[in-house]
Design a protein around this motif. Structure first.
Motif, mmCIF file in Angstrom:
data_model
loop_
_atom_site.group_PDB
_atom_site.id
_atom_site.type_symbol
_atom_site.label_atom_id
_atom_site.label_comp_id
_atom_site.label_asym_id
_atom_site.label_seq_id
_atom_site.Cartn_x
_atom_site.Cartn_y
_atom_site.Cartn_z
ATOM 1 N N ILE A 1 0.838 -1.206 0.000
ATOM 2 C CA ILE A 1 0.000 0.000 0.000
ATOM 3 C C ILE A 1 0.869 1.250 0.000
ATOM 4 C CG2 ILE A 1 -1.650 1.347 1.377
ATOM 5 C CD1 ILE A 1 -2.838 -1.326 2.309
ATOM 6 N N ILE A 2 1.943 1.230 0.778
ATOM 7 C CA ILE A 2 2.862 2.381 0.816
ATOM 8 C C ILE A 2 3.472 2.617 -0.565
ATOM 9 C CG2 ILE A 2 5.075 3.187 1.746
ATOM 10 C CD1 ILE A 2 4.301 1.793 4.385
ATOM 11 N N LEU A 3 3.890 1.539 -1.227
ATOM 12 C CA LEU A 3 4.468 1.671 -2.577
ATOM 13 C C LEU A 3 3.422 2.175 -3.569
ATOM 14 C CD1 LEU A 3 6.667 -1.569 -2.781
ATOM 15 C CD2 LEU A 3 7.435 0.785 -2.402
ATOM 16 N N LEU A 4 2.187 1.684 -3.446
ATOM 17 C CA LEU A 4 1.102 2.171 -4.310
ATOM 18 C C LEU A 4 0.884 3.666 -4.109
ATOM 19 C CD1 LEU A 4 -1.456 1.710 -6.137
ATOM 20 C CD2 LEU A 4 -2.717 1.340 -4.009
ATOM 21 N N THR A 5 0.909 4.100 -2.850
ATOM 22 C CA THR A 5 0.698 5.523 -2.538
ATOM 23 C C THR A 5 1.786 6.385 -3.164
ATOM 24 O OG1 THR A 5 -0.219 4.820 -0.405
ATOM 25 C CG2 THR A 5 0.260 7.157 -0.677
ATOM 26 N N ILE A 6 3.027 5.972 -2.990
ATOM 27 C CA ILE A 6 4.153 6.733 -3.551
ATOM 28 C C ILE A 6 4.041 6.777 -5.076
ATOM 29 C CG2 ILE A 6 6.666 6.755 -3.845
ATOM 30 C CD1 ILE A 6 6.840 5.512 -1.024
ATOM 31 N N PHE A 7 3.645 5.653 -5.677
ATOM 32 C CA PHE A 7 3.492 5.572 -7.132
ATOM 33 C C PHE A 7 2.431 6.569 -7.624
ATOM 34 C CE2 PHE A 7 1.102 3.636 -10.696
ATOM 35 C CZ PHE A 7 2.109 3.646 -11.662
ATOM 36 N N THR A 8 1.250 6.565 -6.984
ATOM 37 C CA THR A 8 0.173 7.464 -7.416
ATOM 38 C C THR A 8 0.535 8.927 -7.163
ATOM 39 O OG1 THR A 8 -0.955 7.160 -5.276
ATOM 40 C CG2 THR A 8 -1.653 5.756 -7.097
ATOM 41 N N ARG A 9 1.205 9.208 -6.046
ATOM 42 C CA ARG A 9 1.596 10.594 -5.752
ATOM 43 C C ARG A 9 2.652 11.089 -6.743
ATOM 44 N NH1 ARG A 9 -1.590 13.736 -2.634
ATOM 45 N NH2 ARG A 9 0.066 15.162 -3.241
ATOM 46 N N CYS A 10 3.536 10.209 -7.172
ATOM 47 C CA CYS A 10 4.544 10.601 -8.177
ATOM 48 C C CYS A 10 3.873 10.950 -9.501
ATOM 49 C CB CYS A 10 5.560 9.471 -8.374
ATOM 50 S SG CYS A 10 6.761 9.310 -7.026
ATOM 51 N N LEU A 11 2.841 10.202 -9.859
ATOM 52 C CA LEU A 11 2.108 10.504 -11.088
ATOM 53 C C LEU A 11 1.433 11.866 -11.014
ATOM 54 C CD1 LEU A 11 0.354 7.101 -11.944
ATOM 55 C CD2 LEU A 11 2.398 8.073 -12.994
ATOM 56 N N MET A 12 1.107 12.299 -9.801
ATOM 57 C CA MET A 12 0.388 13.563 -9.606
ATOM 58 C C MET A 12 1.318 14.756 -9.406
ATOM 59 S SD MET A 12 -2.672 12.228 -7.091
ATOM 60 C CE MET A 12 -3.244 13.903 -6.757
ATOM 61 N N ILE A 13 2.639 14.543 -9.447
ATOM 62 C CA ILE A 13 3.585 15.646 -9.204
ATOM 63 C C ILE A 13 3.387 16.811 -10.183
ATOM 64 C CG2 ILE A 13 6.036 16.291 -9.406
ATOM 65 C CD1 ILE A 13 6.715 13.772 -7.856
ATOM 66 N N PRO A 14 3.238 16.564 -11.504
ATOM 67 C CA PRO A 14 3.016 17.709 -12.404
ATOM 68 C C PRO A 14 1.783 18.530 -12.036
ATOM 69 C CG PRO A 14 3.556 15.734 -13.655
ATOM 70 C CD PRO A 14 3.327 15.297 -12.242
ATOM 71 N N VAL B 1 -3.896 3.985 6.006
ATOM 72 C CA VAL B 1 -2.454 3.970 5.744
ATOM 73 C C VAL B 1 -2.153 4.727 4.451
ATOM 74 C CG1 VAL B 1 -0.485 2.482 5.162
ATOM 75 C CG2 VAL B 1 -2.025 1.836 7.021
ATOM 76 N N TYR B 2 -2.985 4.495 3.419
ATOM 77 C CA TYR B 2 -2.815 5.216 2.152
ATOM 78 C C TYR B 2 -2.880 6.729 2.380
ATOM 79 C CZ TYR B 2 -4.045 7.306 -2.336
ATOM 80 O OH TYR B 2 -4.084 8.126 -3.435
ATOM 81 N N TRP B 3 -3.880 7.178 3.133
ATOM 82 C CA TRP B 3 -4.076 8.612 3.347
ATOM 83 C C TRP B 3 -2.925 9.217 4.164
ATOM 84 C CZ3 TRP B 3 -6.862 11.916 0.861
ATOM 85 C CH2 TRP B 3 -7.091 13.182 1.393
ATOM 86 N N ILE B 4 -2.456 8.508 5.168
ATOM 87 C CA ILE B 4 -1.354 8.998 6.004
ATOM 88 C C ILE B 4 -0.086 9.150 5.174
ATOM 89 C CG2 ILE B 4 0.181 8.408 7.927
ATOM 90 C CD1 ILE B 4 -2.328 6.964 9.159
ATOM 91 N N VAL B 5 0.248 8.109 4.408
ATOM 92 C CA VAL B 5 1.459 8.154 3.577
ATOM 93 C C VAL B 5 1.331 9.227 2.505
ATOM 94 C CG1 VAL B 5 2.928 6.833 1.992
ATOM 95 C CG2 VAL B 5 1.994 5.729 4.026
ATOM 96 N N SER B 6 0.114 9.368 1.946
ATOM 97 C CA SER B 6 -0.122 10.407 0.942
ATOM 98 C C SER B 6 0.112 11.794 1.525
ATOM 99 C CB SER B 6 -1.563 10.290 0.414
ATOM 100 O OG SER B 6 -1.830 11.269 -0.561
ATOM 101 N N ASN B 7 -0.347 12.016 2.751
ATOM 102 C CA ASN B 7 -0.139 13.309 3.408
ATOM 103 C C ASN B 7 1.337 13.555 3.700
ATOM 104 O OD1 ASN B 7 -2.818 14.184 3.467
ATOM 105 N ND2 ASN B 7 -3.247 13.175 5.403
ATOM 106 N N LEU B 8 2.052 12.513 4.125
ATOM 107 C CA LEU B 8 3.491 12.659 4.397
ATOM 108 C C LEU B 8 4.244 12.992 3.113
ATOM 109 C CD1 LEU B 8 4.064 9.687 6.892
ATOM 110 C CD2 LEU B 8 3.986 12.137 7.429
ATOM 111 N N PHE B 9 3.847 12.345 2.014
ATOM 112 C CA PHE B 9 4.437 12.652 0.710
ATOM 113 C C PHE B 9 4.151 14.103 0.340
ATOM 114 C CE2 PHE B 9 4.817 12.905 -3.825
ATOM 115 C CZ PHE B 9 5.780 11.973 -4.189
#
Length: 352
Positions: free
Chosen positions: A56-69, A310-318
């Motif tokens: 789940i943590i890796l999924l979160t980082i993956f989706t957040r990276c896609l949203m960087i632009p 867990v997804y939301w927490i990691v997303s916020n930390l990112f």
């Protein structure tokens, strides 16, 4: 409305629908990819503990990276709004005396919109990342409620459990009665043939008390071993990620607490720079949002499987890390490089 969409259902015959289904299918394939990597590493080190949480943590980082632009554009727009604050105040002061006149209000709105348009700014740009997060939220909710549908390794464990139970039900009347009873608990129509695939869905809704009934009736070391494997996969740092967090006093409450705290920190860091030059009304709105949003997210995550928390927490930390570096980036660039100065516009107009 969100809570209605995320209402807990024990109807194992119900499918996610034409909107959530495809999103869950995509997220399920992505998380299965990450989980397969973690599972393979677990085979080497000899344990699969925390595998789902890491995936789940890796999924979160993956989706957040896609949203960087998109996040970059959002933050740039916010800095433009901050830099345009003096111009906005001038427009407001210009029409202050006649605000009771609808025509004056219309002129002020037109001039404000012209200022936004010239600088390619939208006051609603900050809402877009949140709107994109919503379908991810809904899709991940279904994945976390039914991990066996999307993650191959978990499906194998569920299938092993179902096979043991249904085999025992052929010769053990107590197990047979439990299978029928649990089928009714999952809203399976009377008379439906319960095979391994269907019983996978039924196992997914069983609580500890119901599983204990099966353990007692079957009394099989194979069942105990398979169920222990299921728990090892689905637990992360001692918390079951597929179960609803709930309001009971337990270690699971750390999930909504961290969800609310990280939401507050993310909102505070995002609005900190903009509030300096904001008018009193805007400051008041930001303060209200910085309080209500974290409380709302903490409350919502109590009604969701722990994996979404867990997804939301990691997303916020990112988001916090990203925000910190973007703030420094735009501070280094400076407002003059972000907005189009009035003088330049006039010069361009004169050269024509």
């Amino acid at each position: 409305m969100l809570l209605n969409l995320l209402a807990v259902s024990r109807n194992v015959m119900k499918d996610p629908g034409v909107i959530v289904g495809p999103i869950a299918w995509i997220l399920g394939h992505v998380i299965n990819f990450f989980y397969s990597i973690i599972y393979y590493i677990g085979e080497i080190v000899g344990t699969h503990a925390n595998s789902l949480g890491i995936a789940i943590i890796l999924l979160t980082i993956f989706t957040r990276c896609l949203m960087i632009p998109l996040s970059y554009k959002q933050q740039k727009s916010m800095y433009k709004m901050q830099a345009l604050s003096p111009e906005l105040k001038k427009i407001q002061a210009k029409y202050k005396e006649g605000m009771s006149d609808p025509e004056v209000q219309r002129k002020m709105q037109m001039e404000t919109q012209r200022l936004y348009s010239e600088n390619n700014v939208s006051p609603f740009s900050g809402c877009l990342p949140m709107l994109i997060q919503l379908p991810i939220f809904l899709g991940l909710y279904h994945v976390m409620q039914n991990p066996f549908k999307y993650i191959d390794a978990i499906n194998q464990v569920y299938t092993q459990l179902s096979t043991i139970v249904l085999t025992a039900a052929q010769t053990n009347s107590t197990v047979y009665d439990l299978v029928i009873s649990f089928g009714q608990l999952g809203s399976v129509p009377i008379g439906t043939s319960i095979d391994v695939d269907l019983f996978n869905r039924i196992i997914n809704i069983l609580g500890p008390a119901e599983v204990d009934q099966l353990k007692t009736a079957i009394a099989s070391a194979d069942f105990d071993s398979a169920y222990a494997a299921k728990n090892s996969i689905e637990y992360f740092l001692g918390l079951n990620l597929t179960e609803t967090v709930g309001f009971t006093l337990s270690p699971k409450l750390i999930i909504p607490i961290l969800s609310g705290l990280t939401t507050f920190l993310s909102s505070w860091l995002m609005t900190k720079k903009n509030s300096a030059n904001a008018d009193p009304a805007m400051k008041s709105q930001q303060r209200i949002m910085n309080i209500t949003m974290p409380l709302m997210m903490a409350w919502i995550t109590t009604s969701l499987p722990g994996g979404i928390g867990v997804y939301w927490i990691v997303s916020n930390l990112f988001q916090l890390c990203q925000q910190f570096f973007l703030n420094r980036h735009f501070e280094k660039i400076g407002a003059d490089e972000i907005i189009v100065p009035k003088e330049k516009k006039h010069k361009k107009g004169g050269n024509k």
